[in-house]
Enzyme design. Structure first.
Site, mmCIF file in Angstrom:
data_model
loop_
_atom_site.group_PDB
_atom_site.id
_atom_site.type_symbol
_atom_site.label_atom_id
_atom_site.label_comp_id
_atom_site.label_asym_id
_atom_site.label_seq_id
_atom_site.Cartn_x
_atom_site.Cartn_y
_atom_site.Cartn_z
ATOM 1 N N LYS A 66 0.863 -1.188 0.000
ATOM 2 C CA LYS A 66 0.000 0.000 0.000
ATOM 3 C C LYS A 66 0.895 1.232 0.000
ATOM 4 O O LYS A 66 1.656 1.462 0.941
ATOM 5 C CB LYS A 66 -0.923 0.035 1.211
ATOM 6 C CG LYS A 66 -1.912 1.200 1.158
ATOM 7 C CD LYS A 66 -2.794 1.258 2.371
ATOM 8 C CE LYS A 66 -3.861 2.353 2.190
ATOM 9 N NZ LYS A 66 -3.284 3.678 1.856
ATOM 10 N N ASP A 68 1.774 5.307 0.008
ATOM 11 C CA ASP A 68 1.296 6.448 0.783
ATOM 12 C C ASP A 68 1.528 7.723 -0.018
ATOM 13 O O ASP A 68 2.582 8.352 0.080
ATOM 14 C CB ASP A 68 2.041 6.510 2.127
ATOM 15 C CG ASP A 68 1.409 7.488 3.110
ATOM 16 O OD1 ASP A 68 0.301 7.980 2.807
ATOM 17 O OD2 ASP A 68 2.010 7.757 4.151
ATOM 18 N N GLU A 210 2.929 1.470 5.230
ATOM 19 C CA GLU A 210 1.581 1.778 5.693
ATOM 20 C C GLU A 210 0.709 0.532 5.775
ATOM 21 O O GLU A 210 -0.205 0.463 6.590
ATOM 22 C CB GLU A 210 0.923 2.811 4.768
ATOM 23 C CG GLU A 210 -0.388 3.335 5.318
ATOM 24 C CD GLU A 210 -1.000 4.408 4.434
ATOM 25 O OE1 GLU A 210 -2.008 4.992 4.848
ATOM 26 O OE2 GLU A 210 -0.473 4.647 3.335
#
Length: 351
Positions: A66, A68, A210
């Site tokens: 993921k 950011d 993240e």
């Protein structure tokens, strides 16, 4: 069995001075399939990841990091390149390196779905560094071009006249990898990782990332938060409207904390304050920006004394551990400002 005699070459192949002549165009055989081109959409509402506490298991799921940063759609069109934010704003001028890399992919036409990030020294995406590159925390007011940002592309929505949103994700991913065969420069592929999802999540958290994203391989591209894509975070991070501040008594001309609100029904609801995550220069810059937004009609009532209330025109990205029983953020930390044009990112509380 003898072969049929070959026809003599046409005059064009033996006489370069012969005039060009075309044959009459035959009607299309009705038994043959029609393959019309799909018009390129002006904008695609993005597929959003649904938050889950644990990653799903099974071969039908793929997993990746993921990132950011800022969600972007890169439209490579016959007339040029457009870079569109999740909220529908044209930010081509804000990401010149990504735009130049997209132009180099031509003359192919395509729509890339991805995340613009700036990497730290350890190769991790850092939202604060991205905001600094865009000038969001300084005098430029978030209007600088980010020249060191990278787009990690994770989906392909359109390619050479064909709308791919109806294909399953696995097929779109295969076409994306064929279209982007380079892993350097300002446009790269967000790699799929083959690993146990629980181990992958734990490793991502140890590295300070993240979290991870899980995507169902057999689903088409559907706009909105459908559950086809899932996000599993190491730490919560969302965007909240700034509805005021508490002045600092220790640092003149600076804030001590920001007052935060989430979208609730047709207005806002107070979700607590954040007093960590910003340095002295940022604390002073935030006070100057917020003083221009003072209002006698605040969007919500906030308990406390010596508070300065403002219109909800600025949006802050906030990390936090959890929610308290009374609906406040637990252990929040300021990560940076989002661009004022991107108010659609503001967290919405359930009714």
């Amino acid at each position: 069995m003898t072969k049929r005699p070959r026809k003599p070459p046409t005059p064009l192949l033996i006489d370069e001075n012969a005039p060009l002549q075309s044959r009459p165009v035959k009607r299309r055989d009705p038994k043959q399939p029609h393959l019309p081109f799909d018009p390129m959409p002006d904008r695609v509402e993005p597929c959003l990841a649904l938050l889950k506490s644990k990653p799903p298991q099974g071969d039908e799921w793929s997993y990746e990091i993921k990132w950011d940063g800022y969600r972007l759609a890169v439209h490579i069109e016959p007339t040029g390149v457009r870079i569109i934010t999740r909220g529908g704003h044209d930010w081509t001028h804000r990401f010149p390196a990504i735009a130049d890399a997209a132009k180099a992919l031509g003359p192919t036409t395509m729509i890339l779905d991805g995340e613009a990030v700036v990497l730290d020294e350890q190769g991790r995406s850092d939202f604060g560094l991205l905001q600094n590159s865009l000038g969001a925390s300084g005098k430029a007011g978030g209007k600088l071009p980010s020249r060191n940002s990278i787009l990690y592309a994770f989906d392909l929505l359109y390619l050479d006249g064909h709308d791919l949103r109806g294909l399953e994700y696995a097929a779109r991913r295969h076409l994306l990898e064929d279209a982007l065969d380079e892993q350097t420069g300002a446009i790269r592929i967000s790699e799929e990782l083959e690993a146990d999802p629980d181990d992958f999540l734990a490793h991502a958290c140890r590295l300070g990332l993240e979290g991870i994203i899980a995507k169902h391989r057999d689903r088409p591209y559907r706009s909105g938060r459908t559950g086809d894509w899932l996000k599993i975070k190491c730490i919560q991070s969302d965007s909240f409207a700034i509805i005021g501040y508490e002045p600092s008594t220790a640092l003149p001309g600076a804030i001590a904390s920001l007052l935060l609100g989430g979208r609730y029904r047709d207005g806002y609801k107070y979700v607590g304050s954040v007093g960590t995550g910003f340095k002295h220069d940022v604390a002073r810059s935030l006070k100057k920006q917020l003083d221009k937004l003072k209002t006698k009609l605040p969007p919500v009532r906030v308990p406390g004394k010596n508070l300065v209330l403002t219109a909800p025109a600025l949006v802050a990205e906030i990390e936090y551990r959890a929610w308290t029983n009374d609906g406040k953020l637990r252990h929040p930390s300021f990560k940076g400002l989002r661009d004022p044009e991107d108010l659609s990112e503001t967290f919405r509380l359930p009714d």
